[in-house]
Design a protein around this motif. Structure first.
Motif, short mmCIF file in Angstrom:
data_model
loop_
_atom_site.label_atom_id
_atom_site.label_comp_id
_atom_site.label_asym_id
_atom_site.label_seq_id
_atom_site.Cartn_x
_atom_site.Cartn_y
_atom_site.Cartn_z
N VAL A 41 0.95 -1.18 -0.03
CA VAL A 41 -0.14 -0.07 -0.12
C VAL A 41 0.93 1.24 0.17
O VAL A 41 0.80 2.16 -0.91
CB VAL A 41 -0.95 0.00 1.07
CG1 VAL A 41 -1.53 1.52 1.42
CG2 VAL A 41 -2.14 -0.84 0.90
N GLU A 42 1.83 1.33 0.95
CA GLU A 42 2.55 2.73 0.98
C GLU A 42 3.66 2.60 -0.39
O GLU A 42 3.53 3.83 -0.60
CB GLU A 42 3.38 2.26 2.15
CG GLU A 42 2.96 2.41 3.59
CD GLU A 42 2.33 3.97 3.76
OE1 GLU A 42 2.61 4.71 3.23
OE2 GLU A 42 1.68 4.05 5.12
N PHE A 43 3.97 1.56 -0.82
CA PHE A 43 4.87 1.70 -1.82
C PHE A 43 4.09 2.18 -3.05
O PHE A 43 4.28 3.13 -4.05
CB PHE A 43 5.53 0.29 -2.35
CG PHE A 43 6.40 0.20 -3.75
CD1 PHE A 43 7.48 0.71 -3.90
CD2 PHE A 43 5.47 -0.04 -4.92
CE1 PHE A 43 8.22 0.96 -4.96
CE2 PHE A 43 6.46 -0.15 -6.02
CZ PHE A 43 7.73 0.25 -5.96
N THR A 44 2.66 1.48 -3.28
CA THR A 44 1.86 1.98 -4.50
C THR A 44 1.46 3.51 -4.04
O THR A 44 1.51 4.26 -5.25
CB THR A 44 0.46 1.06 -4.45
OG1 THR A 44 0.88 -0.31 -4.41
CG2 THR A 44 -0.33 1.53 -5.62
N LEU A 45 1.32 3.82 -3.02
CA LEU A 45 0.87 5.30 -2.85
C LEU A 45 1.74 6.38 -3.19
O LEU A 45 1.96 7.34 -3.76
CB LEU A 45 0.33 5.54 -1.43
CG LEU A 45 -0.86 5.00 -0.91
CD1 LEU A 45 -1.17 5.00 0.53
CD2 LEU A 45 -2.06 5.78 -1.76
#
Length: 292
Positions: A282-286
């Protein structure tokens, strides 16, 4: 905690939704067999074979393919489920910050935000969870997901697809409260990340510990949910497992308190690292959305 709290600018709902969807699919493809083993153990009355024994028994008696039985519903579900989880967590985080007049997330707000996100998520997942549980049951005679839907609607009506709604609600409230609340606490004590790799590692570690905490808190509710959804209703007969808290008392009285943690080992082996994978992805994609 809000998935976007440390970002320099807020991202739209669709970004959080897409990030959660990508994370959910990544997690389910990696850890699904453990979910099958967990469900089998939870549906067993009395003594179980445990993680290794159940896993081995499934492979020997039913073949490796059975470990992926019921994969389609959760695979279809994971995108909206995880997307709703993180998008709702972001939404409720901003909402509660405004209501509390706070500028930064606090420990108490992170727990309340997680619980609200879990409550929101629960309404999305129930029919998919019911189909999954009935396909994973050792005694399942269904031909596939749509067969479960057809037979359930024919025998129990359309609302039959929402059997276990109340128990699912509590399962998700407690897991998300534990997950996001713990992430907030762990991130606060981890060394500050100076590189992207260190940031990814911090996300994985805090997510994994959060997944462990959420699993410890919500496993009794998951056991009850599996029992409720794994039992087909008979007209005129009150189900043995019907409402969450009375069902918890019934299981504890008849099988012992330890029975409320049936399936804990495969569940935590999935959701601890799975929780890390979720937050990391999630954090990487954001981050990708942020740079785009």
């Amino acid at each position: 905690m809000s998935a976007t709290e440390h970002k320099p600018k807020p991202l739209p709902f669709v970004a959080n939704f897409a990030a959660g969807a990508i994370a959910g699919i990544s997690e389910i493809l990696t850890f699904y067999p453990l979910d099958v083993v967990k469900t089998r153990i939870q549906l067993e009355k009395g003594k179980t074979q445990g993680l290794v024994g159940t896993f081995t028994s499934i492979v020997k008696q039913e073949g490796v393919g059975r470990l992926y039985r019921g994969l389609v519903p959760p695979l279809l579900l994971e995108a909206p489920k995880r997307a709703v989880k993180f998008a709702a967590n972001d939404y409720w985080g901003k909402t509660f910050l405004d209501l509390a007049g706070e500028k930064k997330m606090t420990q108490n707000l992170s727990v309340v935000t997680g619980a609200a996100a879990g409550a929101t998520e629960s309404f999305v997942v129930v029919p998919f969870e019911l189909v999954k549980i009935r396909l994973q049951d050792k005694n399942s005679v269904y031909k596939g997901p749509m067969d479960v839907v057809r037979q359930t609607v024919a025998k129990e009506g359309l609302l039959g697809l929402y059997a276990g709604m109340e128990s699912t609600f509590w399962r998700h409230v407690y897991w998300n409260a534990g997950y996001f609340g713990t992430i907030y606490s762990v991130k606060a004590v981890l060394p500050k990340a100076n590189t992207q790799n260190e940031q990814l590692m911090n996300n994985f570690v805090s997510g994994a510990i959060g997944g462990f905490a959420g699993t410890v808190v919500n496993t009794p509710f998951d056991v009850v949910k599996s029992r409720i959804q794994g039992t087909q209703k008979v007209p005129g007969v009150v189900p043995k497992y019907n409402w969450t808290y009375p069902a918890i008392m019934t299981i504890a009285r008849e099988e012992g308190v330890a029975a409320l943690y049936k399936g804990f080992v495969p569940k935590v082996l999935r959701l601890a690292p799975g929780g890390g994978v979720l937050l990391l992805v999630v954090e990487f994609t954001l981050g990708v959305f942020q740079e785009g």
